[in-house]
Design a protein around this motif. Structure first.
Motif, PDB file in Angstrom:
ATOM      1  N   LYS A  18     -14.178 -22.126   3.817  1.00  0.00           N
ATOM      2  CA  LYS A  18     -15.526 -22.694   3.858  1.00  0.00           C
ATOM      3  C   LYS A  18     -15.458 -24.194   4.145  1.00  0.00           C
ATOM      4  N   GLY A  19     -16.297 -24.630   5.054  1.00  0.00           N
ATOM      5  CA  GLY A  19     -16.306 -26.032   5.439  1.00  0.00           C
ATOM      6  C   GLY A  19     -15.424 -26.344   6.626  1.00  0.00           C
ATOM      7  N   SER A  20     -14.547 -25.406   7.009  1.00  0.00           N
ATOM      8  CA  SER A  20     -13.675 -25.598   8.166  1.00  0.00           C
ATOM      9  C   SER A  20     -14.238 -24.866   9.382  1.00  0.00           C
ATOM     10  N   THR A  21     -13.790 -25.285  10.544  1.00  0.00           N
ATOM     11  CA  THR A  21     -14.147 -24.629  11.798  1.00  0.00           C
ATOM     12  C   THR A  21     -12.879 -24.255  12.537  1.00  0.00           C
ATOM     13  N   VAL A  22     -12.804 -23.018  12.986  1.00  0.00           N
ATOM     14  CA  VAL A  22     -11.682 -22.546  13.799  1.00  0.00           C
ATOM     15  C   VAL A  22     -12.183 -22.370  15.226  1.00  0.00           C
ATOM     16  N   VAL A  23     -11.588 -23.109  16.154  1.00  0.00           N
ATOM     17  CA  VAL A  23     -11.953 -23.024  17.563  1.00  0.00           C
ATOM     18  C   VAL A  23     -10.886 -22.204  18.290  1.00  0.00           C
ATOM     19  N   VAL A  24     -11.302 -21.091  18.865  1.00  0.00           N
ATOM     20  CA  VAL A  24     -10.415 -20.237  19.653  1.00  0.00           C
ATOM     21  C   VAL A  24     -10.662 -20.540  21.127  1.00  0.00           C
ATOM     22  N   PHE A  25      -9.643 -21.047  21.799  1.00  0.00           N
ATOM     23  CA  PHE A  25      -9.731 -21.311  23.237  1.00  0.00           C
ATOM     24  C   PHE A  25      -9.242 -20.059  23.965  1.00  0.00           C
ATOM     25  N   ALA A  26     -10.052 -19.543  24.880  1.00  0.00           N
ATOM     26  CA  ALA A  26      -9.719 -18.241  25.460  1.00  0.00           C
ATOM     27  C   ALA A  26     -10.150 -18.143  26.913  1.00  0.00           C
ATOM     28  N   PHE A  27      -9.489 -17.236  27.630  1.00  0.00           N
ATOM     29  CA  PHE A  27      -9.839 -16.923  29.010  1.00  0.00           C
ATOM     30  C   PHE A  27     -10.766 -15.717  29.101  1.00  0.00           C
ATOM     31  N   ASP A  28     -10.987 -15.025  27.982  1.00  0.00           N
ATOM     32  CA  ASP A  28     -11.828 -13.832  28.035  1.00  0.00           C
ATOM     33  C   ASP A  28     -12.848 -13.857  26.904  1.00  0.00           C
ATOM     34  N   GLY A  29     -13.756 -12.894  26.921  1.00  0.00           N
ATOM     35  CA  GLY A  29     -14.852 -12.880  25.971  1.00  0.00           C
ATOM     36  C   GLY A  29     -14.696 -11.828  24.888  1.00  0.00           C
ATOM     37  N   PHE A  30     -15.801 -11.503  24.232  1.00  0.00           N
ATOM     38  CA  PHE A  30     -15.788 -10.549  23.125  1.00  0.00           C
ATOM     39  C   PHE A  30     -17.099  -9.776  23.141  1.00  0.00           C
ATOM     40  N   ASP A  31     -17.103  -8.660  22.459  1.00  0.00           N
ATOM     41  CA  ASP A  31     -18.327  -7.888  22.231  1.00  0.00           C
ATOM     42  C   ASP A  31     -18.682  -8.009  20.758  1.00  0.00           C
ATOM     43  N   GLN A  32     -19.905  -8.413  20.467  1.00  0.00           N
ATOM     44  CA  GLN A  32     -20.324  -8.607  19.088  1.00  0.00           C
ATOM     45  C   GLN A  32     -20.173  -7.336  18.272  1.00  0.00           C
ATOM     46  N   ALA A  33     -20.362  -6.174  18.907  1.00  0.00           N
ATOM     47  CA  ALA A  33     -20.242  -4.902  18.185  1.00  0.00           C
ATOM     48  C   ALA A  33     -18.845  -4.722  17.601  1.00  0.00           C
TER      49      ALA A  33
END
Length: 359
Positions: A18-33
């Protein structure tokens, strides 16, 4: 994994990123499902990542794995997907990487960064090419950012590619991913992990699947001199160059973490699983450190090697078995698994002590 790497005591004490942010750098996307199914399966809070630069159209499962792995370890950290694909479109890739890092630092100062991306063999560029990237990363670290990059999955043959894929390996194939090997980047290798039914550690060795020519990368940098924080380490054969990886985590696709991709439960793997694992663990450590009067981890590498030199609590499990295509694991630091895998509860307590005595 929470039990295996001794993250559970921190999580049980309420440290969830909590209070932290994780940034994922990526070449592809995701599906919310997929993210919703994963969170439901493991009784984790639902999450929707913030997106910078639009969600890439490609769905290889890489970004999905990275986001889910980080969420499993640090469920209350904010997750961000940063579209890194523009860095490889057109000319000037390394300048674009630097600009991307600068933008991420402005948007999310003090965040934890996770890269599961290869930007090129170290033999094909010069150290000067990476000067802007190193400067951007160092500036972000001064603001409290910690950055992890996967060492690579070609077992130390990271310069193999193109028409060579089906050819037997040769000396020209030996090399490192250039961005992952920067001294400012914490380079993450991979292991094969065995646990009992409750997640208790049984055995661990370097990840190497020889028939598939896959495994944890590592080696001696062709671009960068040995950083001061690696200078106190005895290593044979002697070299004045940067050594990689720095640390490791489970990466074998046969012993990895369950994830949800395409609404299917599969097992993740690769050093690109190990990097977001470390990112999630660092988000948890950051919350603990701030709660105890410390500060964000920031530039982790000097701390890792300082802990290795001698600390009150054992923070690494030394991996002495296995190897990859070019090196073998052994006692102490090695070019396959680095310092080893973490005991996170001990590591963060050691870091807190160091923060109180170091500037």
């Amino acid at each position: 994994v929470l039990r295996t790497y001794n993250i559970a005591p921190l999580r049980d004490a309420g440290y969830t990123g909590k209070g932290s942010t994780v940034v994922v750098f990526a070449f592809d996307g995701f599906d919310q499902a997929d993210l919703d199914s994963f969170s439901s399966m493991f009784n984790l809070p639902a999450f929707t990542p913030e997106v910078v630069g639009g969600v890439p159209a490609n769905r290889s499962g890489e970004a999905t794995m990275d986001l889910e792995v980080a969420h499993a370890i640090a469920p209350d950290a904010t997750k961000v997907l940063y579209n890194a694909r523009p860095t490889v479109e057109g000319e000037g890739a390394y300048q674009k990487i630097a600009e991307m890092m600068e933008d991420a630092d402005r948007r999310y100062p003090g965040a934890v960064w996770s890269f599961s991306i290869g930007w090129g063999c170290d033999k094909l560029i010069t150290a000067a090419d990476l000067v802007p990237v190193r400067a951007a990363l160092a500036k972000a670290q001064a603001n409290g950012t910690t950055a992890f990059d996967a060492s690579g999955d070609l077992a130390g043959l990271e310069c193999k590619g193109g028409s060579e894929w089906s050819s037997p390996p040769n000396a020209d194939n030996v090399g490192l991913d250039a961005v992952a090997s920067m001294p400012e980047m914490t380079n993450v290798g991979g292991t094969t992990l065995s646990t009992d039914a409750d997640g208790g550690w049984l055995a661990e060795q370097a990840w190497f699947d020889a028939p598939l020519s896959q495994g944890t990368a590592g080696g001696v940098s062709a671009l960068f001199a040995r950083p001061q924080w690696q200078g106190q380490m005895t290593f044979q054969p002697e070299t004045k160059q940067r050594l990689t990886p720095d640390i490791s985590a489970v990466a074998d696709p046969f012993t990895g973490l369950k994830i949800v991709v395409g609404q299917n439960i599969v097992v993740g793997g690769g050093t690109s699983q190990a990097a977001p694992l470390w990112a999630g663990m660092t988000a948890v450590m950051n919350q603990y450190l701030i709660d105890k009067g410390g500060r964000n981890v920031g530039d982790l590498n000097p701390l890792l090697y300082k802990v290795m030199e001698g600390s009150r609590l054992p923070a690494f499990r030394d991996i002495v078995l296995g190897g990859n295509a070019v090196a073998t694991a052994g006692p102490g630091y090695d070019l396959v698994t680095g310092l080893g895998t973490p005991d996170v509860d001990n590591l963060v307590r050691n870091i807190l002590v160091l923060q109180k005595v170091l500037p």
